[in-house]
Write a protein that holds these residues in place. Structure first.
Motif, short mmCIF file in Angstrom:
data_model
loop_
_atom_site.label_atom_id
_atom_site.label_comp_id
_atom_site.label_asym_id
_atom_site.label_seq_id
_atom_site.Cartn_x
_atom_site.Cartn_y
_atom_site.Cartn_z
N ALA A 1 36.94 42.74 26.64
CA ALA A 1 37.57 41.88 27.49
C ALA A 1 38.33 42.68 28.54
CB ALA A 1 38.75 41.28 26.41
N SER A 2 38.86 43.65 28.30
CA SER A 2 39.53 44.25 29.51
C SER A 2 38.69 44.78 30.83
CB SER A 2 40.33 45.51 28.87
OG SER A 2 39.51 46.45 28.39
N ARG A 3 37.39 45.10 30.28
CA ARG A 3 36.41 45.48 31.29
C ARG A 3 35.50 44.45 31.87
NH1 ARG A 3 37.11 49.27 34.57
NH2 ARG A 3 34.67 49.07 34.84
N PHE A 4 35.76 43.46 31.38
CA PHE A 4 34.47 42.25 31.50
C PHE A 4 34.53 42.03 32.98
CE2 PHE A 4 33.20 37.93 31.90
CZ PHE A 4 32.12 37.90 30.85
N TRP A 5 35.66 41.43 33.79
CA TRP A 5 35.38 41.23 35.01
C TRP A 5 35.22 42.32 36.20
CZ3 TRP A 5 34.15 36.45 35.15
CH2 TRP A 5 34.51 35.55 34.21
N GLU A 6 35.55 43.54 35.65
CA GLU A 6 35.42 44.80 36.51
C GLU A 6 33.96 45.17 36.44
OE1 GLU A 6 38.08 44.21 34.50
OE2 GLU A 6 40.01 45.10 35.56
N ASP A 7 33.32 44.83 35.41
CA ASP A 7 31.81 45.13 35.11
C ASP A 7 31.03 43.99 36.10
OD1 ASP A 7 32.30 47.15 33.55
OD2 ASP A 7 31.84 46.16 31.68
N CYS A 8 31.75 42.98 35.94
CA CYS A 8 30.86 41.80 36.71
C CYS A 8 30.96 42.14 38.25
CB CYS A 8 31.53 40.37 36.73
SG CYS A 8 31.24 39.56 34.81
N ILE A 9 32.15 42.59 38.98
CA ILE A 9 32.47 42.75 40.10
C ILE A 9 31.57 44.16 40.45
CG2 ILE A 9 33.98 43.97 41.85
CD1 ILE A 9 36.11 42.19 40.53
#
Length: 646
Positions: A319-327
């Motif tokens: 959950a903490s890395r989800f949006w960072e990965d998407c970027i």
């Protein structure tokens, strides 16, 4: 009628076909109106015509493509070969854990190496090899390479241990197993119980001593030395209606069942997702779901193999890395199960959650309240919610963003896609029959069991069932829509509104869903009873306000009053995956049974985990403290009010 259309039919031709079909449908609709004398029919038609027309377009597009592939004796490897020719140097799979990128050519070559290795082992078309590893691109190359020479993979849940793991290996009839080094300890627990004739291969870093203790060979150097050119076709060749691999699903009773996935089913599921949710060839998919599931391996990876999309494979959801990965990977499409969206909402606000390019989230199990909060907070324009099971023939999809709906079926032309909600007895879950012996259709607003008419000659309607034929027969009902027909029984209760939108209501039978996994109560009861010297145990799911699915609860008979929560937790951590471990315990002097010794759960489910309704002791598995804690009124209120996370 669509099946007879020329294989060269283009998009404009398909649109004309849809127009002709729709015009004919309106004429038929007028006949319905004249028969019913109801203006409500035209009101529904006006409200749903655009939606239904789009659904018909998607249905025909997939149907025509399948017809072409069946006629040309294609299969998933040959369809993938066409994709490789279109995108030889485009990234196919990106492994987030290492940043490793495989182009389509590299994926093709590595899968070819797998095919030559498999053939060198003497395996032939129809043989089965079990794959037991965490999600990674190599897992895709393994089953794809095996498929190139007709060998079928059994994709095993990497959370399984002990008896359930042995069962899944055995039920598929696997001749060999490939396991990841990270699961060596799990393999060691069952190694002595495996057949001595079963060949074992390990991928990843394991010492010579560890390999010897497992009687396993290292696979990585073998694949590195194997030829990379296309293998010769298998004999006999595999077609669209032949078996591709097995995906395990928890049925309503017993241990996991090996659901048969044929090549046409793989294509159908992936293609429906692509067309229904209007994916594009330049989309990049973020796949954080396990590849032993159809969601991760077909709806996700299928977009890579069939449509040429780049897919980012995540080893484990974070959950903490989800949006960072998407970027980081410029993802435009993400996959979810309902729990994932809730976990993301529970995270603290961070800049990355609005700095991404994600426009579409595809998955299932998203609650209406979470749905709207998710789209608003994270700025995701489209939710692609669907309903379906690996083996079912009655999948549906929400193509127009109706909040809370998992799909629809046309109210004005329901037989175009022959699925139906039928009445069941709420106590026994038996199908209710009318005077003719046929199933009784549900009216709008009336919950019912979802069924789909079976036609084995139609790739969209066929039901291939499970490796176990008895399990297959239990999912088939006779005389459902009309006399002498057969239909697949989903086991799930849905409800439909006046416009034909369908909403998931509950799972029937002895299965509940928790953390995105189906949990078989019968399976868990058996394991717990064995741990507790054959003590009576009742396992069931209980609803927790604000939480998707149902939390597992075990009522345990303890007439001597000697139950030890600490040792119990240590034991279940060894034999049960995390999602199947009881969240709540109810310790009672005895568990109610019927005259035939069947455990009665109705009262237990009704009382749930409320300590005010019973004198039995109730415990909660506290994830922070990693222990079971007694539930008193204060803790109960904290759980109900969402102040105590599960």
């Amino acid at each position: 009628q669509a099946v007879g259309v020329s294989a060269s039919l283009g998009s404009m031709g398909l649109l004309r076909l849809v127009g002709v079909t729709w015009s004919w449908s309106l004429v038929a609709g007028l006949g319905v109106y004249l028969g019913t004398k109801s203006w409500k029919y035209f009101y529904i038609a006006a409200r749903t015509a655009k939606r239904d027309l789009n659904g018909l377009y998607v249905l025909l597009r997939v149907k025509l493509a399948l017809w072409r592939y069946v006629r040309s004796a294609s299969n998933i490897p040959s369809i993938f070969a066409q994709t490789v020719k279109r995108h030889p140097n485009k990234p196919a799979l990106i492994y987030e854990a290492t940043g490793e990128t495989w182009t389509f050519t590299q994926l093709d070559q590595i899968s070819n190496a797998v095919a030559h290795w498999a053939r060198g082992q003497g395996w032939v078309s129809g043989d089965v090899v079990a794959l037991f590893m965490e999600s990674r691109p190599l897992q895709v190359a393994l089953w794809l390479g095996l498929a190139k020479v007709g060998v079928e993979a059994a994709l095993i849940n990497f959370s399984l241990r002990c008896d359930p793991l042995l069962h899944c290996i055995g039920v598929s009839g696997s001749r060999a197993i490939v396991f990841g080094a990270e699961l060596a300890d799990a393999m060691l627990e069952v190694s002595s119980s495996l057949s001595q004739s079963m060949v074992r291969f390990s991928t990843g870093d394991l010492s010579v001593e560890h390999l010897a203790s497992l009687a396993a060979q290292p696979l990585d150097p073998i694949l590195a030395a194997a030829p990379r050119h296309e293998p010769s076709p298998c004999d006999p060749p595999k077609g669209m209606n032949d078996r591709l691999f097995y995906i395990y699903t928890s049925g309503t009773t017993g241990l996991p069942k090996a659901a048969i996935v044929v090549h046409s089913r793989y294509y159908r599921i992936a293609a429906f997702g692509y067309f229904a949710f209007r994916m594009r060839s330049d989309d990049i998919v973020y796949d954080c779901l396990p590849l032993y599931h159809s969601a991760g391996n077909i709806i996700g990876v299928g977009q890579c193999l069939i449509h040429g999309l780049t897919v980012v494979v995540k080893k484990k959801f974070s959950a903490s890395r989800f949006w960072e990965d998407c970027i980081k990977y410029n993802c435009t499409v993400v996959q979810y199960i309902g729990e994932i969206c809730r976990y993301l909402l529970s995270q603290p606000v961070r800049p990355s959650e609005k700095g991404h390019k994600v426009r579409l989230a595809v998955g299932n199990g998203l609650r209406p309240s979470v749905w709207e909060a998710f789209t608003e907070r994270f700025g995701v324009a489209q939710i692609g919610e669907f309903y379906g099971a690996t083996e079912c023939n009655c999948s549906i999809a929400n193509m127009d963003g109706k909040v809370g709906a998992c799909g629809f079926n046309s109210r004005i032309l329901p037989n175009v896609y022959p699925i139906r909600l039928v009445r069941v007895d709420e106590d026994t879950m038996e199908l209710v029959r009318d005077s003719r012996g046929l199933c009784v259709p549900c009216q709008p607003g009336e919950p019912g069991l979802l069924v789909g008419r079976i036609n084995q000659q139609d790739p969209l309607r066929r039901f291939d069932g499970y490796a176990n034929q008895d399990a297959t027969r239990k999912k088939i009902a006779q005389n459902v829509f009309k006399k002498n027909d057969t239909a697949y029984i989903s086991g799930d209760v849905l409800v439909m509104d006046d416009l034909g939108y369908m909403y998931f209501r509950d799972r029937s039978g002895d299965t509940f869903r928790w953390r995105g996994e189906n949990v078989s109560t019968t399976e868990v009861e058996g394991i717990l009873s064995n741990l507790l010297a054959q003590t009576d145990v009742a396992v069931y799911g209980v609803a927790v306000p604000g939480v998707e699915g149902k939390a597992g609860m075990a009522a345990i008979a303890d007439p001597a009053g000697s139950f030890d929560c600490s040792s119990f937790l240590q034991n279940i951590q060894r034999v049960l995956p995390s999602y199947a471990r009881p969240v709540f315990l109810r310790i009672s002097p005895h568990v109610d049974t019927t005259g035939t010794f069947k455990i009665q759960k109705t009262r237990l489910q009704r009382e749930g985990f409320d300590p005010r309704l019973t004198t039995d002791q109730i415990f909660l598995l506290n994830p922070r403290a990693a222990c079971y804690e007694a539930v008193d009124e204060a803790l109960y209120n904290a759980i109900v009010e969402g102040r105590m996370p599960l």
